[in-house]
Design an enzyme around this catalytic site. Structure first.
Site, PDB file in Angstrom:
ATOM      1  N   LEU A 255       0.648   1.517  -6.090  1.00  0.00           N
ATOM      2  CA  LEU A 255       1.074   0.748  -7.256  1.00  0.00           C
ATOM      3  C   LEU A 255       0.283  -0.549  -7.400  1.00  0.00           C
ATOM      4  CD1 LEU A 255       4.861   1.436  -6.796  1.00  0.00           C
ATOM      5  CD2 LEU A 255       3.639   1.807  -8.945  1.00  0.00           C
TER       6      LEU A 255
ATOM      7  N   ASP B 102      -4.933  -7.053   0.332  1.00  0.00           N
ATOM      8  CA  ASP B 102      -4.418  -5.909   1.100  1.00  0.00           C
ATOM      9  C   ASP B 102      -4.848  -6.049   2.549  1.00  0.00           C
ATOM     10  OD1 ASP B 102      -3.267  -2.934  -0.076  1.00  0.00           O
ATOM     11  OD2 ASP B 102      -3.768  -3.106   2.054  1.00  0.00           O
TER      12      ASP B 102
ATOM     13  N   ILE C 215       0.392 -11.104   4.105  1.00  0.00           N
ATOM     14  CA  ILE C 215       1.162 -11.976   3.211  1.00  0.00           C
ATOM     15  C   ILE C 215       2.502 -12.392   3.805  1.00  0.00           C
ATOM     16  CG2 ILE C 215       0.101 -11.448   1.002  1.00  0.00           C
ATOM     17  CD1 ILE C 215       3.166  -9.579   2.248  1.00  0.00           C
TER      18      ILE C 215
ATOM     19  N   TYR D 230      15.062  -1.048   4.677  1.00  0.00           N
ATOM     20  CA  TYR D 230      14.325  -1.176   3.408  1.00  0.00           C
ATOM     21  C   TYR D 230      15.266  -1.551   2.258  1.00  0.00           C
ATOM     22  CZ  TYR D 230      11.241   0.511  -0.391  1.00  0.00           C
ATOM     23  OH  TYR D 230      10.476   0.642  -1.525  1.00  0.00           O
TER      24      TYR D 230
ATOM     25  N   LYS E 151      15.056  -4.883   0.037  1.00  0.00           N
ATOM     26  CA  LYS E 151      14.818  -4.787  -1.412  1.00  0.00           C
ATOM     27  C   LYS E 151      15.968  -5.389  -2.214  1.00  0.00           C
ATOM     28  CE  LYS E 151      10.749  -2.795  -1.714  1.00  0.00           C
ATOM     29  NZ  LYS E 151       9.594  -3.645  -2.099  1.00  0.00           N
TER      30      LYS E 151
ATOM     31  N   THR F 253       2.818   7.758  -4.583  1.00  0.00           N
ATOM     32  CA  THR F 253       1.858   7.037  -3.739  1.00  0.00           C
ATOM     33  C   THR F 253       1.992   7.644  -2.346  1.00  0.00           C
ATOM     34  OG1 THR F 253       3.433   5.390  -2.962  1.00  0.00           O
ATOM     35  CG2 THR F 253       2.331   4.912  -5.053  1.00  0.00           C
TER      36      THR F 253
HETATM   37  N1  LIG Z   1       6.047   4.395  -4.702  1.00  0.00           N
HETATM   38  C1  LIG Z   1       7.313   4.293  -5.125  1.00  0.00           C
HETATM   39  O1  LIG Z   1       7.896   5.217  -5.750  1.00  0.00           O
HETATM   40  C2  LIG Z   1       8.078   3.026  -4.859  1.00  0.00           C
HETATM   41  C3  LIG Z   1       9.443   2.998  -5.179  1.00  0.00           C
HETATM   42  C4  LIG Z   1      10.155   1.827  -5.001  1.00  0.00           C
HETATM   43  C5  LIG Z   1       9.494   0.683  -4.528  1.00  0.00           C
HETATM   44  N2  LIG Z   1       8.174   0.751  -4.194  1.00  0.00           N
HETATM   45  C6  LIG Z   1       7.535  -0.472  -3.699  1.00  0.00           C
HETATM   46  O2  LIG Z   1       6.301  -0.648  -4.342  1.00  0.00           O
HETATM   47  C7  LIG Z   1       5.406  -1.379  -3.495  1.00  0.00           C
HETATM   48  C8  LIG Z   1       4.083  -0.640  -3.384  1.00  0.00           C
HETATM   49  O3  LIG Z   1       4.316   0.598  -2.716  1.00  0.00           O
HETATM   50  P1  LIG Z   1       3.324   1.849  -2.831  1.00  0.00           P
HETATM   51  O4  LIG Z   1       4.188   3.019  -3.090  1.00  0.00           O
HETATM   52  O5  LIG Z   1       2.202   1.539  -3.737  1.00  0.00           O
HETATM   53  O6  LIG Z   1       2.832   1.957  -1.301  1.00  0.00           O
HETATM   54  P2  LIG Z   1       1.359   2.011  -0.642  1.00  0.00           P
HETATM   55  O7  LIG Z   1       1.580   2.250   0.800  1.00  0.00           O
HETATM   56  O8  LIG Z   1       0.503   2.959  -1.396  1.00  0.00           O
HETATM   57  O9  LIG Z   1       0.782   0.540  -0.882  1.00  0.00           O
HETATM   58  C9  LIG Z   1       1.271  -0.587  -0.195  1.00  0.00           C
HETATM   59  C10 LIG Z   1       0.083  -1.438   0.218  1.00  0.00           C
HETATM   60  O10 LIG Z   1       0.583  -2.643   0.837  1.00  0.00           O
HETATM   61  C11 LIG Z   1      -0.326  -2.990   1.885  1.00  0.00           C
HETATM   62  N3  LIG Z   1       0.356  -3.857   2.855  1.00  0.00           N
HETATM   63  C12 LIG Z   1       1.363  -3.526   3.701  1.00  0.00           C
HETATM   64  N4  LIG Z   1       1.713  -4.577   4.453  1.00  0.00           N
HETATM   65  C13 LIG Z   1       0.930  -5.620   4.052  1.00  0.00           C
HETATM   66  C14 LIG Z   1       0.835  -6.980   4.431  1.00  0.00           C
HETATM   67  N5  LIG Z   1       1.624  -7.492   5.394  1.00  0.00           N
HETATM   68  N6  LIG Z   1      -0.060  -7.783   3.796  1.00  0.00           N
HETATM   69  C15 LIG Z   1      -0.850  -7.272   2.814  1.00  0.00           C
HETATM   70  N7  LIG Z   1      -0.820  -5.980   2.433  1.00  0.00           N
HETATM   71  C16 LIG Z   1       0.062  -5.164   3.038  1.00  0.00           C
HETATM   72  C17 LIG Z   1      -0.727  -1.655   2.480  1.00  0.00           C
HETATM   73  O11 LIG Z   1      -1.940  -1.763   3.214  1.00  0.00           O
HETATM   74  C18 LIG Z   1      -0.832  -0.766   1.239  1.00  0.00           C
HETATM   75  O12 LIG Z   1      -2.155  -0.698   0.745  1.00  0.00           O
HETATM   76  C19 LIG Z   1       6.161  -1.532  -2.161  1.00  0.00           C
HETATM   77  O13 LIG Z   1       6.788  -2.806  -2.128  1.00  0.00           O
HETATM   78  C20 LIG Z   1       7.188  -0.436  -2.221  1.00  0.00           C
HETATM   79  O14 LIG Z   1       8.297  -0.693  -1.390  1.00  0.00           O
HETATM   80  C21 LIG Z   1       7.449   1.893  -4.343  1.00  0.00           C
END
Ligand SMILES: NC(=O)c1ccc[n+]([C@@H]2O[C@H](COP(=O)([O-])OP(=O)(O)OC[C@H]3O[C@@H](n4cnc5c(N)ncnc54)[C@H](O)[C@@H]3O)[C@@H](O)[C@H]2O)c1
Length: 303
Positions: free
Chosen positions: A19, A38, A74, A171, A175, A205
């Site tokens: 995302l 990242d 972060i 989680y 959240k 993702t």
């Molecule tokens: N994919 C979904 O359906 C979904 C649903 C609800 C919430 N989310 C939230 O959306 C956000 C993005 O998730 P995603 O699905 O794209 O996952 P993803 O794993 O594809 O991407 C997350 C990215 O965050 C980076 N990351 C992790 N810890 C880090 C840190 N300490 N500092 C910097 N970067 C860091 C990772 O390297 C990764 O590239 C998250 O907060 C996730 O909880 C996603």
């Protein structure tokens, strides 16, 4: 390049994949200069690598946009401070912060170890607080210097945080905390020209592709790829632009072609005795109130 975010400087955390990557590319396509953060960690938060952030920077610059990579964590004070400093050093300002980075350590509560609790609370909750804290200090200083910011923060919650989710106690708690943080930040920062909202996204993702492989799959015969992460980004870009004036302290679900305003906790049926209840009276009254109340939405994973 001109667009909805022309001239704005946008930081997106966790923008090397999923995302965050989609958000970074979408902001750049609307004319924003982007700091692509990242840490490049694995799905459970272990390991690290500069590759993903730099790849997204390369994609943006290849399409004529402007971006710089930031590879810090972060959820550390140094990482959050240097994130904001990177925006100021590279582009001279900061207008929009998208808190998005995170990872999962799913376990049923009886098996959830303290390390997995701490790691997930840290990356999501502290990983939202610290960048927000450093950006807020910059925006307050700008406002006090007479340069009223048109600043935007988009936090990333989850349906798990809003409704609960079996196997995700750490989680879901983090959240849900992000929603509380969003409400406070919106109320505190409005006077400095800062709007703060949260999204609860759903998309395909690496975080979801194993658990929801069937429901999230791309259509085999072409057509609208409903669960592509790029479908969530237009709302994030609008919330991160000057065009979203007066929208703050809100939570939106965003997935596929759907945007939903989530309506949060509010008082339901109530009774006031004007004096202290006995436990039996409290129970009888509570059962009557529950009978008159809206039933809660089911917790994810229970239906
Ligand atoms: N994919 C979904 O359906 C979904 C649903 C609800 C919430 N989310 C939230 O959306 C956000 C993005 O998730 P995603 O699905 O794209 O996952 P993803 O794993 O594809 O991407 C997350 C990215 O965050 C980076 N990351 C992790 N810890 C880090 C840190 N300490 N500092 C910097 N970067 C860091 C990772 O390297 C990764 O590239 C998250 O907060 C996730 O909880 C996603």
């Amino acid at each position: 390049m001109t667009g909805l975010c022309n001239g704005r400087v946008v930081v997106v955390t966790g923008a090397g994949r999923g995302l965050g990557r989609a958000h970074a590319l979408a902001f750049a396509a609307e004319g924003a200069k982007v700091v692509v953060n990242d840490l490049g960690v694995g799905l459970d938060g272990t390991g690290a690598g500069a590759g993903p952030a730099q790849q997204v920077v390369d994609e943006i610059t290849a399409s004529g946009g402007e971006a710089v990579a930031h590879g810090g964590d972060i959820a550390t004070a140094d990482g959050a401070a240097s994130l904001v400093a990177t925006a100021l050093d590279a582009f001279g300002r900061l207008d929009t912060l998208v808190n998005n980075a995170g990872f999962l350590r799913d376990r049923m509560l009886v098996n959830l170890g303290e390390d997995d609790w701490d790691a997930v609370m840290r990356v999501h909750l502290k990983g939202h607080f610290l960048p927000l804290r450093h950006a807020a200090a910059y925006w307050r200083a700008e406002a006090k210097a007479g340069r009223e910011p048109v600043a935007r923060v988009i936090n990333t919650s989850s349906g798990a945080g809003l409704l609960g989710s079996v196997g995700q106690g750490n989680y879901a708690a983090a959240k849900a905390g992000i929603v509380g943080l969003t409400l406070v930040a919106s109320a505190e920062m409005g006077r400095y020209g800062v709007q703060v909202n949260a999204i609860a996204p759903a998309a395909r993702t690496r975080m979801t592709e194993q658990t929801f492989a069937e429901t999230m799959a791309a259509p085999s015969g072409g057509g609208f790829d409903a669960m592509a992460p790029e479908n969530v980004s237009p709302l994030v870009v609008w919330l991160g632009s000057a065009a979203s004036a007066c929208v703050t302290g809100r939570v939106f679900e965003a997935e596929a072609g759907r945007i939903t305003v989530m309506e949060g906790w509010r008082p339901g049926p109530t009774a006031d005795k004007g004096a202290r209840w006995t436990p039996t009276e409290a129970g009888e009254t509570t059962l009557k109130l529950l009978a008159a109340a809206e039933p809660p939405h089911p917790v994810y994973g229970t239906h």
